[in-house]
Design a protein around this motif. Sequence first.
Motif, PDB file in Angstrom:
ATOM      1  N   THR A  73       0.740  -1.150   0.081  1.00 37.58           N
ATOM      2  CA  THR A  73       0.194  -0.229  -0.020  1.00 37.58           C
ATOM      3  C   THR A  73       0.885   1.165  -0.160  1.00 37.58           C
ATOM      4  OG1 THR A  73      -1.772  -1.267   0.944  1.00 37.58           O
ATOM      5  CG2 THR A  73      -1.847   1.148   1.201  1.00 37.58           C
ATOM      6  N   VAL A  74       1.953   1.090   0.837  1.00 33.32           N
ATOM      7  CA  VAL A  74       3.078   2.477   0.925  1.00 33.32           C
ATOM      8  C   VAL A  74       3.600   2.546  -0.383  1.00 33.32           C
ATOM      9  CG1 VAL A  74       5.169   3.198   1.795  1.00 33.32           C
ATOM     10  CG2 VAL A  74       3.293   2.189   3.391  1.00 33.32           C
ATOM     11  N   ASN A 117       2.402   1.541  -3.530  1.00 29.31           N
ATOM     12  CA  ASN A 117       1.080   2.236  -4.317  1.00 29.31           C
ATOM     13  C   ASN A 117       0.990   3.796  -4.029  1.00 29.31           C
ATOM     14  OD1 ASN A 117       1.203  -0.173  -5.536  1.00 29.31           O
ATOM     15  ND2 ASN A 117      -0.833  -0.821  -4.475  1.00 29.31           N
ATOM     16  N   GLN A 118       0.905   4.148  -2.756  1.00 28.53           N
ATOM     17  CA  GLN A 118       0.859   5.594  -2.769  1.00 28.53           C
ATOM     18  C   GLN A 118       2.005   6.168  -3.137  1.00 28.53           C
ATOM     19  OE1 GLN A 118       0.404   5.331   1.564  1.00 28.53           O
ATOM     20  NE2 GLN A 118      -1.864   5.037   1.482  1.00 28.53           N
ATOM     21  N   GLU A 166       1.728   6.843  -6.933  1.00 30.87           N
ATOM     22  CA  GLU A 166       0.962   7.816  -7.471  1.00 30.87           C
ATOM     23  C   GLU A 166       1.354   9.069  -7.003  1.00 30.87           C
ATOM     24  OE1 GLU A 166      -2.204   9.594  -8.867  1.00 30.87           O
ATOM     25  OE2 GLU A 166      -1.929   7.449  -8.827  1.00 30.87           O
ATOM     26  N   TRP A 167       2.187   9.245  -6.076  1.00 31.87           N
ATOM     27  CA  TRP A 167       2.649  10.523  -5.611  1.00 31.87           C
ATOM     28  C   TRP A 167       3.796  10.880  -6.731  1.00 31.87           C
ATOM     29  CZ3 TRP A 167       7.741  12.447  -4.411  1.00 31.87           C
ATOM     30  CH2 TRP A 167       7.815  13.906  -4.010  1.00 31.87           C
ATOM     31  N   THR A 176       7.074  10.198   2.985  1.00 28.44           N
ATOM     32  CA  THR A 176       6.575   9.159   3.810  1.00 28.44           C
ATOM     33  C   THR A 176       7.096   8.915   5.145  1.00 28.44           C
ATOM     34  OG1 THR A 176       8.212   7.486   2.735  1.00 28.44           O
ATOM     35  CG2 THR A 176       5.853   7.484   2.056  1.00 28.44           C
TER      36      THR A 176
END
Length: 313
Positions: free
Chosen positions: A175-176, A178-179, A182-183, A201
């Motif tokens: 999940t990290v 994927n975030q 996107e960033w 992060t």
Amino acid sequence: MDSLMFPKNQVVTFMIGGNFSADAGWKHKLRYHHGDYELIICVKGPINLLVGDETVTLNANDIYIVPPYTSMKGTEPSNRSIEFYWLHFLLPTKPAASQGQLQSANSSDKNQNLIIDNSYHLQSLDELLILTHQLLAVDVSGTYSTQQQNLLMTLILTVIGNLANKTESDEKNRTVVNQLKEWIRANIYRSPTLTDIANETELNRQYVSRLFKKFVGMSPKHYMIQLKIQTAQALLIRTNLSIKEISGYAYFSDDKLFMKQFKQVTGVTPSSFRSEYRKIYHNNQVIDPVLPIPEEITQKLDHDKDPGTPKES
């Protein structure tokens, strides 16, 4: 979801177990668990069960622990052959911890106890099946066979806990990542560095790099280059923009660097790519919506269904 909990410095008591397989059409008979737990390791499914008042379907790599004083029966015949291992055991302390008890347990309690949920899906059963085979192969005539079986059963439960925690950790890390991806897409216009990405992060730079290599297969830097090249590829076959213009719209600060990296990644020059793949575009005009194509170019693409002959750079 109920969980079982027992002190890490104690062992469970193994009772009985085995391997079961059946052809399609098999349905589990009604069983009642008195004071014991049953661990089911599904190798091939689906296995359709009603455990207490909970409907359960087990597929390959699913783990399920049936609690004490619970009835279990099949709900419908399997539509293909099935196989599973079944292991009955007793806990060294009181049999179950409710979800409320686990939530109220402090960190010290959790550090001193092994806590396992009653169901998991594991990525692999290899390690678990090796231990299960060892357990079922114990020579019961041996002097210390009971102790050996109890230790192996305890180790099996410990491995399940470790594998489940690793799976949960991997999901959080995925999940990290994927975030972060996107960033990066949203901020690619400024070519963020690894430090910029890590700061987003509040994670260590080396840790972020390891996460990317594990889940993406490349470093953040190379992911960003790939994203820029893919954006350039879309613009080459969808627009009449010159090579130099595409270099800028694909977020390269230097068109010479763009041409060098484009050839390193694709094996051809931008001009050759445009010539070779323009025909393919006419058969498939879909552009990946994930690509960070600038908005002013996206609006142009919406109205430009046939770019025609490209300009020379």
